[in-house]
Design a protein around this motif. Sequence first.
Motif, PDB file in Angstrom:
ATOM      1  N   ALA A 161      17.182 -42.884  88.273  1.00 53.50           N
ATOM      2  CA  ALA A 161      17.043 -43.950  87.440  1.00 53.50           C
ATOM      3  C   ALA A 161      15.722 -44.866  87.406  1.00 53.50           C
ATOM      4  O   ALA A 161      14.962 -45.161  86.381  1.00 53.50           O
ATOM      5  N   HIS A 162      15.361 -44.938  88.832  1.00 55.65           N
ATOM      6  CA  HIS A 162      14.116 -45.623  88.934  1.00 55.65           C
ATOM      7  C   HIS A 162      12.806 -44.597  88.693  1.00 55.65           C
ATOM      8  O   HIS A 162      11.819 -45.043  88.257  1.00 55.65           O
ATOM      9  N   ARG A 163      13.143 -43.315  89.035  1.00 50.96           N
ATOM     10  CA  ARG A 163      11.924 -42.529  88.616  1.00 50.96           C
ATOM     11  C   ARG A 163      12.085 -42.461  87.140  1.00 50.96           C
ATOM     12  O   ARG A 163      10.578 -42.616  86.568  1.00 50.96           O
ATOM     13  N   LEU A 164      13.022 -42.557  86.326  1.00 54.69           N
ATOM     14  CA  LEU A 164      12.889 -42.599  84.981  1.00 54.69           C
ATOM     15  C   LEU A 164      12.201 -43.855  84.362  1.00 54.69           C
ATOM     16  O   LEU A 164      11.304 -43.820  83.547  1.00 54.69           O
ATOM     17  N   SER A 165      12.500 -45.062  85.211  1.00 49.04           N
ATOM     18  CA  SER A 165      11.616 -46.111  84.703  1.00 49.04           C
ATOM     19  C   SER A 165      10.330 -46.065  84.922  1.00 49.04           C
ATOM     20  O   SER A 165       9.452 -46.674  84.024  1.00 49.04           O
ATOM     21  N   HIS A 166       9.835 -45.280  86.109  1.00 50.61           N
ATOM     22  CA  HIS A 166       8.259 -45.417  86.200  1.00 50.61           C
ATOM     23  C   HIS A 166       7.792 -44.253  84.976  1.00 50.61           C
ATOM     24  O   HIS A 166       6.523 -44.504  84.800  1.00 50.61           O
ATOM     25  N   PHE A 167       8.463 -43.334  84.549  1.00 48.50           N
ATOM     26  CA  PHE A 167       7.903 -42.320  83.510  1.00 48.50           C
ATOM     27  C   PHE A 167       7.828 -43.333  82.227  1.00 48.50           C
ATOM     28  O   PHE A 167       6.981 -43.274  81.586  1.00 48.50           O
ATOM     29  N   ALA A 168       8.870 -44.302  82.075  1.00 47.89           N
ATOM     30  CA  ALA A 168       8.680 -45.136  80.947  1.00 47.89           C
ATOM     31  C   ALA A 168       7.774 -46.019  81.121  1.00 47.89           C
ATOM     32  O   ALA A 168       6.973 -46.319  80.031  1.00 47.89           O
ATOM     33  N   ASP A 169       7.094 -46.614  82.274  1.00 48.61           N
ATOM     34  CA  ASP A 169       6.133 -47.414  82.327  1.00 48.61           C
ATOM     35  C   ASP A 169       4.790 -46.902  81.761  1.00 48.61           C
ATOM     36  O   ASP A 169       3.832 -47.391  81.309  1.00 48.61           O
ATOM     37  N   GLN A 170       4.597 -45.412  82.057  1.00 50.09           N
ATOM     38  CA  GLN A 170       3.405 -44.624  81.467  1.00 50.09           C
ATOM     39  C   GLN A 170       3.447 -44.672  80.122  1.00 50.09           C
ATOM     40  O   GLN A 170       2.260 -44.661  79.534  1.00 50.09           O
ATOM     41  N   GLN A 171       4.546 -45.115  79.317  1.00 46.50           N
ATOM     42  CA  GLN A 171       4.403 -45.230  77.831  1.00 46.50           C
ATOM     43  C   GLN A 171       4.747 -46.654  77.253  1.00 46.50           C
ATOM     44  O   GLN A 171       5.068 -46.930  76.398  1.00 46.50           O
ATOM     45  N   GLY A 172       4.516 -47.784  78.301  1.00 54.11           N
ATOM     46  CA  GLY A 172       4.794 -49.002  77.993  1.00 54.11           C
ATOM     47  C   GLY A 172       6.061 -49.328  77.676  1.00 54.11           C
ATOM     48  O   GLY A 172       6.432 -50.463  76.773  1.00 54.11           O
ATOM     49  N   LYS A 173       7.130 -48.796  78.263  1.00 56.40           N
ATOM     50  CA  LYS A 173       8.613 -49.051  77.994  1.00 56.40           C
ATOM     51  C   LYS A 173       9.410 -49.350  79.091  1.00 56.40           C
ATOM     52  O   LYS A 173      10.538 -49.046  79.287  1.00 56.40           O
ATOM     53  N   MET A 174       8.788 -49.842  80.399  1.00 54.35           N
ATOM     54  CA  MET A 174       9.567 -49.816  81.594  1.00 54.35           C
ATOM     55  C   MET A 174      10.615 -50.902  81.345  1.00 54.35           C
ATOM     56  O   MET A 174      11.635 -51.000  82.007  1.00 54.35           O
ATOM     57  N   TYR A 175      10.218 -51.997  80.720  1.00 48.83           N
ATOM     58  CA  TYR A 175      10.932 -53.152  80.568  1.00 48.83           C
ATOM     59  C   TYR A 175      12.083 -52.941  79.798  1.00 48.83           C
ATOM     60  O   TYR A 175      13.332 -53.226  80.242  1.00 48.83           O
ATOM     61  N   ASP A 176      12.087 -52.189  78.717  1.00 47.42           N
ATOM     62  CA  ASP A 176      13.109 -51.925  77.699  1.00 47.42           C
ATOM     63  C   ASP A 176      13.958 -50.855  78.520  1.00 47.42           C
ATOM     64  O   ASP A 176      15.178 -50.800  78.472  1.00 47.42           O
ATOM     65  N   MET A 177      13.450 -50.028  79.362  1.00 50.13           N
ATOM     66  CA  MET A 177      13.912 -49.125  80.034  1.00 50.13           C
ATOM     67  C   MET A 177      15.033 -49.704  81.074  1.00 50.13           C
ATOM     68  O   MET A 177      16.229 -49.277  81.242  1.00 50.13           O
ATOM     69  N   MET A 178      14.581 -50.302  81.829  1.00 46.20           N
ATOM     70  CA  MET A 178      15.200 -51.357  83.042  1.00 46.20           C
ATOM     71  C   MET A 178      16.455 -51.912  82.043  1.00 46.20           C
ATOM     72  O   MET A 178      17.660 -52.021  82.760  1.00 46.20           O
ATOM     73  N   GLU A 179      16.283 -52.621  80.946  1.00 47.15           N
ATOM     74  CA  GLU A 179      17.346 -53.389  80.608  1.00 47.15           C
ATOM     75  C   GLU A 179      18.464 -52.260  79.945  1.00 47.15           C
ATOM     76  O   GLU A 179      19.571 -52.784  80.057  1.00 47.15           O
ATOM     77  N   ARG A 180      17.924 -51.294  79.369  1.00 45.65           N
ATOM     78  CA  ARG A 180      18.923 -50.373  79.056  1.00 45.65           C
ATOM     79  C   ARG A 180      19.731 -49.869  80.054  1.00 45.65           C
ATOM     80  O   ARG A 180      21.030 -49.548  79.961  1.00 45.65           O
ATOM     81  N   LEU A 181      19.000 -49.495  81.158  1.00 45.71           N
ATOM     82  CA  LEU A 181      19.884 -48.784  82.371  1.00 45.71           C
ATOM     83  C   LEU A 181      21.099 -49.790  82.820  1.00 45.71           C
ATOM     84  O   LEU A 181      21.932 -49.627  83.190  1.00 45.71           O
ATOM     85  N   MET A 182      20.427 -51.215  83.236  1.00 43.29           N
ATOM     86  CA  MET A 182      21.404 -52.051  83.573  1.00 43.29           C
ATOM     87  C   MET A 182      22.648 -52.357  82.685  1.00 43.29           C
ATOM     88  O   MET A 182      23.750 -52.357  83.044  1.00 43.29           O
ATOM     89  N   GLN A 183      22.186 -52.237  81.141  1.00 44.56           N
ATOM     90  CA  GLN A 183      23.507 -52.435  80.325  1.00 44.56           C
ATOM     91  C   GLN A 183      24.335 -51.178  80.405  1.00 44.56           C
ATOM     92  O   GLN A 183      25.455 -51.438  80.289  1.00 44.56           O
ATOM     93  N   ALA A 184      23.801 -50.415  80.216  1.00 44.47           N
ATOM     94  CA  ALA A 184      24.675 -48.836  80.493  1.00 44.47           C
ATOM     95  C   ALA A 184      25.524 -49.142  81.795  1.00 44.47           C
ATOM     96  O   ALA A 184      26.740 -48.662  81.729  1.00 44.47           O
ATOM     97  N   TYR A 185      25.173 -49.559  82.781  1.00 48.53           N
ATOM     98  CA  TYR A 185      25.893 -49.598  84.053  1.00 48.53           C
ATOM     99  C   TYR A 185      26.708 -50.641  84.023  1.00 48.53           C
ATOM    100  O   TYR A 185      28.190 -50.265  84.469  1.00 48.53           O
ATOM    101  N   PHE A 186      26.681 -51.741  83.756  1.00 49.71           N
ATOM    102  CA  PHE A 186      27.338 -53.069  83.886  1.00 49.71           C
ATOM    103  C   PHE A 186      28.340 -53.228  82.801  1.00 49.71           C
ATOM    104  O   PHE A 186      29.336 -53.621  82.996  1.00 49.71           O
TER     105      PHE A 186
END
Length: 236
Positions: A101-126
């Motif tokens: 999940a963290h590796r995916l967030s860094h990939f998202a960062d390369q496309q300016g979407k890290m913040y959105d990705m982390m929000e989506r990951l936390m929502q999906a989990y919790f």
Amino acid sequence: MKIEIWSDVVCPFCYIGKKRLEHAMEQFDHSDEVQLQFRSFQLDPTAKKNTNEDIHEMLANKYGMSYEEGKRMNDQMAEQAKEVGLEFNFDDVIPTNTEDAHRLSHFADQQGKMYDMMERLMQAYFTEGKNVGDQDVLAVLAEEVGLNREESLEILETVKYKRDVVNDQQEAGQLGVQGVPFFVFNEKYAVSGAQPTDVFLDVLNKVHEEEQQKPKIQVLNKSSNTEYCDDDSCGT
């Protein structure tokens, strides 16, 4: 203003702290000047991707308490989450390892979407009870925030961005981070934990006020016999 946020996807206080910071920014007059950057932190890098334990049992085993006590602690956490508008469904949570999940967030960062990705990951989990350790699930979540699903899956099947995750954790260690969330403002001020909204707002205002102050220049040479040039001539 730059805010770096060390967090783990499966950290409940990280999600709560993120929301409290967002609420503070809603009251901050200069929120459009703030750059938010997530940094990776794994609470348990050795955690298994798949386990037969539910989150209540895992908590009970970790702290040497009964299953009922573990569930009660999670229920109390869910109540705190409600106060900031979050829904935590701990009965559905799937414990897992968060490296992918963290590796995916860094990939998202390369496309300016890290913040959105982390929000989506936390929502999906919790909230949604999704397995954020499953690469197929992660690829779907990536697509939902605007990333290419096939490319995301290809990256997850390698070890790409693992070094970024490790580097973030090492930097956290150098900063003396003992737990998350951990917020660093302009590489100068740190806020540890999911502090109340007004604490975040105070820090935002303090850092912004400091940014607006022009540095004062001190003249170190007090001698009158100084060689210099002005508009009319050069001399002493």
